[in-house]
Design a protein around this motif. Structure first.
Motif, PDB file in Angstrom:
ATOM      1  N   GLU A 125     -33.346  -7.291  -0.201  1.00 55.70           N
ATOM      2  CA  GLU A 125     -32.019  -6.769   0.057  1.00 55.70           C
ATOM      3  C   GLU A 125     -31.783  -6.799   1.557  1.00 55.70           C
ATOM      4  O   GLU A 125     -32.290  -5.956   2.290  1.00 55.70           O
ATOM      5  CB  GLU A 125     -31.898  -5.340  -0.477  1.00 55.70           C
ATOM      6  CG  GLU A 125     -32.004  -5.247  -1.983  1.00 55.70           C
ATOM      7  CD  GLU A 125     -31.845  -3.824  -2.463  1.00 55.70           C
ATOM      8  OE1 GLU A 125     -31.657  -2.945  -1.594  1.00 55.70           O
ATOM      9  OE2 GLU A 125     -31.918  -3.602  -3.679  1.00 55.70           O
ATOM     10  N   PHE A 126     -31.012  -7.764   2.011  1.00 54.46           N
ATOM     11  CA  PHE A 126     -30.805  -7.929   3.451  1.00 54.46           C
ATOM     12  C   PHE A 126     -29.326  -8.065   3.731  1.00 54.46           C
ATOM     13  O   PHE A 126     -28.639  -8.885   3.125  1.00 54.46           O
ATOM     14  CB  PHE A 126     -31.530  -9.173   3.968  1.00 54.46           C
ATOM     15  CG  PHE A 126     -31.288  -9.423   5.436  1.00 54.46           C
ATOM     16  CD1 PHE A 126     -32.006  -8.731   6.383  1.00 54.46           C
ATOM     17  CD2 PHE A 126     -30.335 -10.336   5.848  1.00 54.46           C
ATOM     18  CE1 PHE A 126     -31.787  -8.943   7.732  1.00 54.46           C
ATOM     19  CE2 PHE A 126     -30.110 -10.564   7.188  1.00 54.46           C
ATOM     20  CZ  PHE A 126     -30.840  -9.868   8.127  1.00 54.46           C
ATOM     21  N   SER A 127     -28.847  -7.241   4.662  1.00 53.73           N
ATOM     22  CA  SER A 127     -27.498  -7.402   5.190  1.00 53.73           C
ATOM     23  C   SER A 127     -27.597  -7.267   6.690  1.00 53.73           C
ATOM     24  O   SER A 127     -28.285  -6.378   7.196  1.00 53.73           O
ATOM     25  CB  SER A 127     -26.548  -6.341   4.616  1.00 53.73           C
ATOM     26  OG  SER A 127     -26.954  -5.060   5.003  1.00 53.73           O
ATOM     27  N   ASP A 151     -35.943  -7.825   5.683  1.00 50.38           N
ATOM     28  CA  ASP A 151     -35.759  -7.066   6.923  1.00 50.38           C
ATOM     29  C   ASP A 151     -36.972  -7.203   7.840  1.00 50.38           C
ATOM     30  O   ASP A 151     -36.837  -7.390   9.053  1.00 50.38           O
ATOM     31  CB  ASP A 151     -35.507  -5.593   6.609  1.00 50.38           C
ATOM     32  CG  ASP A 151     -34.230  -5.376   5.820  1.00 50.38           C
ATOM     33  OD1 ASP A 151     -33.168  -5.813   6.289  1.00 50.38           O
ATOM     34  OD2 ASP A 151     -34.307  -4.791   4.729  1.00 50.38           O
ATOM     35  N   VAL A 199     -28.594  -4.310  11.579  1.00 51.04           N
ATOM     36  CA  VAL A 199     -29.900  -4.850  11.917  1.00 51.04           C
ATOM     37  C   VAL A 199     -29.828  -5.710  13.171  1.00 51.04           C
ATOM     38  O   VAL A 199     -30.795  -5.834  13.915  1.00 51.04           O
ATOM     39  CB  VAL A 199     -30.462  -5.678  10.728  1.00 51.04           C
ATOM     40  CG1 VAL A 199     -31.806  -6.281  11.073  1.00 51.04           C
ATOM     41  CG2 VAL A 199     -30.584  -4.796   9.498  1.00 51.04           C
ATOM     42  N   PRO A 226     -33.432  -0.158  12.588  1.00 56.51           N
ATOM     43  CA  PRO A 226     -33.148   0.505  11.301  1.00 56.51           C
ATOM     44  C   PRO A 226     -34.410   0.667  10.476  1.00 56.51           C
ATOM     45  O   PRO A 226     -35.278  -0.203  10.467  1.00 56.51           O
ATOM     46  CB  PRO A 226     -32.163  -0.449  10.622  1.00 56.51           C
ATOM     47  CG  PRO A 226     -31.576  -1.265  11.725  1.00 56.51           C
ATOM     48  CD  PRO A 226     -32.657  -1.396  12.750  1.00 56.51           C
ATOM     49  N   LYS A 227     -34.508   1.791   9.786  1.00 60.69           N
ATOM     50  CA  LYS A 227     -35.710   2.105   9.001  1.00 60.69           C
ATOM     51  C   LYS A 227     -35.629   1.422   7.640  1.00 60.69           C
ATOM     52  O   LYS A 227     -35.509   2.056   6.595  1.00 60.69           O
ATOM     53  CB  LYS A 227     -35.860   3.615   8.844  1.00 60.69           C
ATOM     54  CG  LYS A 227     -35.947   4.353  10.176  1.00 60.69           C
ATOM     55  CD  LYS A 227     -37.129   3.869  11.003  1.00 60.69           C
ATOM     56  CE  LYS A 227     -37.287   4.690  12.287  1.00 60.69           C
ATOM     57  NZ  LYS A 227     -36.235   4.400  13.267  1.00 60.69           N
ATOM     58  N   ARG A 228     -35.650   0.092   7.651  1.00 59.97           N
ATOM     59  CA  ARG A 228     -35.658  -0.687   6.411  1.00 59.97           C
ATOM     60  C   ARG A 228     -36.951  -1.486   6.343  1.00 59.97           C
ATOM     61  O   ARG A 228     -37.325  -2.145   7.313  1.00 59.97           O
ATOM     62  CB  ARG A 228     -34.460  -1.639   6.365  1.00 59.97           C
ATOM     63  CG  ARG A 228     -33.101  -0.948   6.446  1.00 59.97           C
ATOM     64  CD  ARG A 228     -32.013  -1.934   6.045  1.00 59.97           C
ATOM     65  NE  ARG A 228     -30.695  -1.337   6.196  1.00 59.97           N
ATOM     66  CZ  ARG A 228     -29.864  -1.605   7.188  1.00 59.97           C
ATOM     67  NH1 ARG A 228     -30.215  -2.459   8.118  1.00 59.97           N
ATOM     68  NH2 ARG A 228     -28.686  -1.025   7.266  1.00 59.97           N
ATOM     69  N   ARG A 229     -37.610  -1.465   5.179  1.00 54.77           N
ATOM     70  CA  ARG A 229     -38.887  -2.160   5.042  1.00 54.77           C
ATOM     71  C   ARG A 229     -38.879  -3.155   3.891  1.00 54.77           C
ATOM     72  O   ARG A 229     -39.924  -3.449   3.323  1.00 54.77           O
ATOM     73  CB  ARG A 229     -40.027  -1.157   4.884  1.00 54.77           C
ATOM     74  CG  ARG A 229     -40.276  -0.345   6.138  1.00 54.77           C
ATOM     75  CD  ARG A 229     -41.653   0.250   6.168  1.00 54.77           C
ATOM     76  NE  ARG A 229     -41.837   1.314   5.190  1.00 54.77           N
ATOM     77  CZ  ARG A 229     -42.979   1.968   5.013  1.00 54.77           C
ATOM     78  NH1 ARG A 229     -44.040   1.665   5.725  1.00 54.77           N
ATOM     79  NH2 ARG A 229     -43.064   2.923   4.110  1.00 54.77           N
ATOM     80  N   GLY A 230     -37.686  -3.677   3.550  1.00 52.43           N
ATOM     81  CA  GLY A 230     -37.646  -4.784   2.610  1.00 52.43           C
ATOM     82  C   GLY A 230     -38.254  -6.028   3.245  1.00 52.43           C
ATOM     83  O   GLY A 230     -38.310  -6.162   4.473  1.00 52.43           O
TER      84      GLY A 230
END
Length: 323
Positions: free
Chosen positions: A64-66, A188, A70, A181-185
């Motif tokens: 899941e990337f947008s 990302d 980011v 951003p705290k995203r770990r997909g």
């Protein structure tokens, strides 16, 4: 911030295995490739592989990337410079060109990285730094035998340059935790890892062209063993390692991520015992130092996350949108 999970401890161990083995391949690579050029090659390989993986991942819709939120390019550029080309260049200069800082001393100095990061992050640093210094003590005990057997400890300039490199890595980790951003997909992680590595490669390319342009002409005479070392450093130490690094950085945080410097001497000790029989003929005093050092490091890895849960972090204003 909660305690680190088993998965995050597992990632830390794999991270340490790769980072610890990188010393052997760096030593082999710098036999025929100048340090700054080696930094450029490994970062170029790493950024290329990460870029291809990112495109493939987003195309297959496996993450899941947008891009919204980011694409903080100036922060990623700053993290990339502080975390890659600057410390790598300073470390190479301190170890080879500024008085021959011993590898055992460098391991002890590297163990101060988490302490620097904690000082940048927490209002009350005593609980966290107490646990971190326990780990630094363990590293010192592990390296005591090598440091004692080394004649000459390096010049003051070598110590200063190496500590500046450690401080840069700590600042890069703290800045990354505060701004990204705290995203770990997967997508990302691939994105930020690729951009960091590409930024570092760009700066390294400028430095090579400006400072040592003649080094590029000698690449054609590089033997296969050195190219193999460069390839390993590019694929593992400058590609896979950065995915693991950002997984930890955007989860438990910069301080926990930098505790990898506690584990890398343990990895080096095991490698030396297996491949070079370094533990043969040790005195009982040396065995006590090694066992006590390992126990201190393992204890620190348990205590550090617990101490961070009870410590208030500083306000991270840089992480607000639009900054």
């Amino acid at each position: 911030m909660g305690l680190a999970t088993r998965a995050e401890y597992g990632v830390l161990v794999v991270y340490a295995l790769i980072a610890g083995s990188a010393f052997l391949f760096t030593k082999e690579g710098t036999k025929h490739v100048p340090p700054l050029l080696l930094v450029l090659l490994r970062l170029a390989i790493g950024s290329s592989v990460l870029g291809i993986a990112f495109v493939a991942c987003t195309y297959a819709r496996r993450g899941e990337f947008s891009g919204r939120g980011v694409f903080r390019l100036r922060w990623i550029f700053a993290v990339g410079v502080l975390n890659t080309v600057v410390p790598y260049s300073l470390f190479a200069f301190a170890l080879n060109g500024a008085g021959g800082l011993h590898v055992g001393v460098s391991a002890v100095l590297s163990a101060l990285g988490p302490v620097f990061a904690a000082a940048m992050k927490f209002r009350r640093v005593v609980p966290v730094c107490g646990a971190l210094l326990f780990g630094a003590l363990g590293v010192t005990l592990l390296m005591m035998r090598k440091i004692a057997s080394h004649s000459g400890g390096g010049t003051p300039l070598a110590y200063t340059v190496f500590l500046c490199g450690v401080l840069c890595k700590a600042a890069g980790a703290a800045l990354g935790e505060a701004t990204l951003p705290k995203r770990r997909g997967l997508a990302d992680l691939l994105f930020v890892s690729c951009l960091q590595t590409a930024c570092g490669a760009g700066v390294a390319l400028v430095l090579v062209l400006c400072c040592t342009p003649g080094d590029l002409a000698g690449l054609g005479r590089t033997p296969a063993a050195s190219w193999g070392a460069v390839l390993y450093l590019g694929l593992c130490a400058s590609c896979l390692v950065y995915l693991l690094q950002f997984f930890l950085l955007l989860g438990p945080g910069a301080v926990f991520q930098l505790t990898v410097d506690f584990l890398t001497p343990v990895v080096g000790l095991v490698q030396g015992a297996v491949w070079q029989e370094e533990l043969r003929g040790l005195t009982w005093v040396s065995w006590v130092e090694l066992v006590a050092g390992t126990l201190c490091i393992l204890g620190a890895l348990v205590l550090v996350p617990r101490s961070m849960t009870a410590t208030e972090p500083m306000a991270q204003t840089c992480s607000q949108p639009g900054l």
